[in-house]
Design an enzyme around this catalytic site. Sequence first.
Site, PDB file in Angstrom:
ATOM      1  N   GLU A 102      14.574  24.594  47.448  1.00  0.00           N
ATOM      2  CA  GLU A 102      14.716  23.643  46.557  1.00  0.00           C
ATOM      3  C   GLU A 102      15.226  22.777  46.788  1.00  0.00           C
ATOM      4  O   GLU A 102      16.686  22.788  47.071  1.00  0.00           O
ATOM      5  CB  GLU A 102      14.577  24.730  45.195  1.00  0.00           C
ATOM      6  CG  GLU A 102      14.013  25.416  44.252  1.00  0.00           C
ATOM      7  CD  GLU A 102      14.483  25.646  43.344  1.00  0.00           C
ATOM      8  OE1 GLU A 102      13.427  24.655  42.547  1.00  0.00           O
ATOM      9  OE2 GLU A 102      15.355  26.480  42.918  1.00  0.00           O
TER      10      GLU A 102
ATOM     11  N   HIS B  24      19.197  24.508  47.085  1.00  0.00           N
ATOM     12  CA  HIS B  24      18.996  25.074  47.073  1.00  0.00           C
ATOM     13  C   HIS B  24      18.864  26.672  48.086  1.00  0.00           C
ATOM     14  O   HIS B  24      17.177  26.903  47.784  1.00  0.00           O
ATOM     15  CB  HIS B  24      18.493  25.769  45.867  1.00  0.00           C
ATOM     16  CG  HIS B  24      19.042  26.479  44.813  1.00  0.00           C
ATOM     17  ND1 HIS B  24      18.238  26.884  43.992  1.00  0.00           N
ATOM     18  CD2 HIS B  24      19.423  27.852  45.142  1.00  0.00           C
ATOM     19  CE1 HIS B  24      17.840  28.262  43.598  1.00  0.00           C
ATOM     20  NE2 HIS B  24      19.548  28.664  44.384  1.00  0.00           N
TER      21      HIS B  24
ATOM     22  N   SER C  80      22.620  26.853  41.593  1.00  0.00           N
ATOM     23  CA  SER C  80      20.996  27.072  41.715  1.00  0.00           C
ATOM     24  C   SER C  80      20.877  26.966  40.144  1.00  0.00           C
ATOM     25  O   SER C  80      18.883  27.317  39.136  1.00  0.00           O
ATOM     26  CB  SER C  80      21.093  28.620  41.527  1.00  0.00           C
ATOM     27  OG  SER C  80      22.411  29.237  40.715  1.00  0.00           O
TER      28      SER C  80
ATOM     29  N   ASN D 154      14.458  29.270  38.731  1.00  0.00           N
ATOM     30  CA  ASN D 154      15.551  29.901  38.329  1.00  0.00           C
ATOM     31  C   ASN D 154      15.272  29.423  36.916  1.00  0.00           C
ATOM     32  O   ASN D 154      15.367  30.189  35.193  1.00  0.00           O
ATOM     33  CB  ASN D 154      17.245  29.543  37.867  1.00  0.00           C
ATOM     34  CG  ASN D 154      17.635  30.346  39.149  1.00  0.00           C
ATOM     35  OD1 ASN D 154      17.129  31.500  39.198  1.00  0.00           O
ATOM     36  ND2 ASN D 154      18.711  29.871  40.143  1.00  0.00           N
TER      37      ASN D 154
END
Length: 296
Positions: A151, A139, A118, A189
Amino acid sequence: MKNIAVIGSGTMGNGIAHTFAQFGYQVNLVDISDDALSRALNTISKNLDRQVAKGSISEADKAATLSNITIYTDLKEGVAQADLIVEAATENLELKLKIFKDIAGFSKPEAILASNTSSISITKIASVTGRGDKVIGMHFMNPVPVMKLVEVIRGYATSDETTQVIMDLSRQLDKVPVEVNDYPGFVANRILMPMINEAIYTLYENVAGVEEIDTVMKLGMAHPMGPLQLADFIGLDVCLAILRVLQDGFGNPKYAPCPLLVNMVAAGNKGVKSGEGFYNYADGPKAAKVASKFSK
């Protein structure tokens, strides 16, 4: 691609294995522990039962999905014939580097090596493989069988061909892939963790309580879950690790984790996984109550 190996059978790993298997792929689920693998299969079975109860799949679909998963504790054996290997181990750089160095040696030269990280650099992970063109980030979001986003992170050396294969494969899993470049935190993130960290600072500075902060974000910003409860579900230790990656990667103090988050992780209060974070989960996630430390 027909044969998929998934490294790590925790929450993300078993969700990734579940998803690939449900779409007809042969999946080797690899972990160092027989007990962990047994728990993973039990979790997958229960999640499939929920899908059956909702009418989204049949009992036959459940049986077929489970039959597509084979478990291994031997990494070399588990990845030897895989066309794609998806690593979903703990968010720890040294561990990931070791895993990728090993799987690069054990797998077919043409196999694509993906990480579900992540926040950790795909370029750095690729550097130990000798095949950077075939290393990519994949991800998934949690819970994997439900959430649509993937992702897809291109490292410095990731080829156009590898990227296109993973974009197409993600669509075959009924996901929505988004291509991003390899910078700390990627997109999800880099945006999410500062928000969570600011929510923790808002609690730390006694601006408002846990429920008040989460209610403002749910009702005012239309978030399905408040940032403090979301942090509990992600895992406070994971949030802390990602914030440190952001802080180290950018050298910017704005990413410094709140001291309250640091202390909670040090104390072992990691959220749902430990039974307590900002909320107490003694009666299960659906019956969460504000942890006594934060209650008025």
